[in-house]
Design a protein around this motif. Structure first.
Motif, short mmCIF file in Angstrom:
data_model
loop_
_atom_site.label_atom_id
_atom_site.label_comp_id
_atom_site.label_asym_id
_atom_site.label_seq_id
_atom_site.Cartn_x
_atom_site.Cartn_y
_atom_site.Cartn_z
N MET A 52 0.81 -1.21 0.00
CA MET A 52 0.00 0.00 0.00
C MET A 52 0.85 1.27 0.00
O MET A 52 0.56 2.20 -0.70
CB MET A 52 -0.92 0.02 1.20
CG MET A 52 -2.08 -0.90 1.13
SD MET A 52 -3.23 -0.35 2.38
CE MET A 52 -4.64 -1.24 1.93
N LEU A 53 1.88 1.31 0.84
CA LEU A 53 2.80 2.43 0.85
C LEU A 53 4.09 2.02 0.15
O LEU A 53 4.59 0.92 0.38
CB LEU A 53 3.13 2.85 2.28
CG LEU A 53 2.06 3.62 3.04
CD1 LEU A 53 2.45 3.74 4.51
CD2 LEU A 53 1.84 5.00 2.45
N ASP A 75 -1.09 3.77 -2.57
CA ASP A 75 -1.98 3.25 -3.62
C ASP A 75 -2.11 4.17 -4.84
O ASP A 75 -3.18 4.25 -5.44
CB ASP A 75 -3.38 2.99 -3.05
CG ASP A 75 -3.43 1.75 -2.18
OD1 ASP A 75 -2.45 0.99 -2.16
OD2 ASP A 75 -4.47 1.54 -1.54
N ASP A 76 -1.08 4.87 -5.17
CA ASP A 76 -1.09 5.81 -6.29
C ASP A 76 -2.25 6.81 -6.21
O ASP A 76 -2.75 7.30 -7.22
CB ASP A 76 -1.11 5.07 -7.64
CG ASP A 76 0.20 4.34 -7.89
OD1 ASP A 76 1.26 4.86 -7.47
OD2 ASP A 76 0.18 3.26 -8.48
N SER A 77 -2.69 7.11 -4.97
CA SER A 77 -3.79 8.07 -4.80
C SER A 77 -3.56 9.02 -3.63
O SER A 77 -4.46 9.78 -3.29
CB SER A 77 -5.11 7.31 -4.60
OG SER A 77 -5.04 6.48 -3.46
N GLY A 78 -2.38 9.00 -3.05
CA GLY A 78 -2.09 9.91 -1.96
C GLY A 78 -0.62 9.86 -1.59
O GLY A 78 0.12 8.98 -2.05
N LEU A 117 -5.37 5.09 4.20
CA LEU A 117 -4.08 5.77 4.22
C LEU A 117 -3.63 6.01 5.65
O LEU A 117 -2.48 5.73 6.00
CB LEU A 117 -4.17 7.10 3.46
CG LEU A 117 -2.89 7.93 3.46
CD1 LEU A 117 -2.76 8.70 2.15
CD2 LEU A 117 -2.81 8.89 4.62
N GLU A 118 -4.52 6.53 6.50
CA GLU A 118 -4.11 6.81 7.88
C GLU A 118 -3.73 5.51 8.60
O GLU A 118 -2.74 5.47 9.32
CB GLU A 118 -5.19 7.56 8.65
CG GLU A 118 -4.71 7.94 10.04
CD GLU A 118 -5.09 9.32 10.50
OE1 GLU A 118 -4.84 9.60 11.67
OE2 GLU A 118 -5.62 10.12 9.71
N ARG A 178 0.67 2.39 10.92
CA ARG A 178 1.38 1.10 10.97
C ARG A 178 2.83 1.27 10.53
O ARG A 178 3.75 0.72 11.15
CB ARG A 178 0.65 0.09 10.07
CG ARG A 178 1.20 -1.32 10.20
CD ARG A 178 0.46 -2.34 9.33
NE ARG A 178 -0.97 -2.29 9.48
CZ ARG A 178 -1.82 -2.05 8.47
NH1 ARG A 178 -1.37 -1.84 7.25
NH2 ARG A 178 -3.12 -2.03 8.68
N TYR A 179 3.05 2.02 9.48
CA TYR A 179 4.41 2.25 8.97
C TYR A 179 5.26 3.01 9.98
O TYR A 179 6.42 2.66 10.23
CB TYR A 179 4.33 3.02 7.64
CG TYR A 179 5.64 3.11 6.92
CD1 TYR A 179 6.02 2.13 6.00
CD2 TYR A 179 6.52 4.17 7.14
CE1 TYR A 179 7.22 2.21 5.32
CE2 TYR A 179 7.73 4.25 6.48
CZ TYR A 179 8.08 3.27 5.57
OH TYR A 179 9.28 3.34 4.91
#
Length: 155
Positions: free
Chosen positions: A1-2, A56-59, A92-93, A98-99
């Protein structure tokens, strides 16, 4: 995702950042020029204490480890997501938290949000962030209230 941002993402990130809805809730509201963005991008991507990640190529999620505590910010492809904005925002949050506490190994993470941006403040609360202080900051030549939210973990 990231994933780590690449130079090929630079112009896309600028377009997301310059969307009027994103600028309206940002601490810097002017339209950022390509030259200004290129200088920021070069400084940020060459500093190991800053991490620019694409979701995700959106943020985009930006972690800045230079302060104590480290801080973060994010924005989304408002124009491209349409009705998918809120679910993407929540994912995203979740991925960013998590990251931060996983891959980056942080014990605390904070960030600034305009007090008028109640949706983001509510989302942060949902993910365990707590308001620790409010202060005034000049934005567009006038004082605006900024809320610092922070989250920590027990190890």
């Amino acid at each position: 995702m990231l994933r780590a941002a690449r130079d090929a993402d630079r112009d896309t990130v600028l377009a997301w950042r310059n969307h009027p809805d994103v600028r309206a809730v940002s601490l810097t509201t002017h339209e950022i020029t390509p030259e200004e963005h290129a200088a920021w991008w070069e400084a940020a991507t060459s500093d190991p204490r800053r991490h620019i990640l694409i979701f995700d190529d959106s943020g985009v999620v930006i972690f800045d480890l230079r302060g104590d505590p480290p801080s973060w910010s994010f924005y989304l492809d408002v124009a491209g997501l349409g009705a998918g904005l809120l679910p993407t925002w929540m994912r995203l949050e979740q991925a960013a938290v998590r990251y931060a506490f996983g891959e980056l190994g942080l014990r605390r993470l904070g960030g600034e949000t305009l007090a008028t941006n109640t949706q983001v403040l509510a989302l942060h609360r949902r993910f365990g962030f707590r308001e620790t202080r409010r202060y005034e900051r000049l934005i567009d030549g006038g004082p605006r209230t900024v809320v610092w939210t922070e989250r920590g973990i027990e190890r």
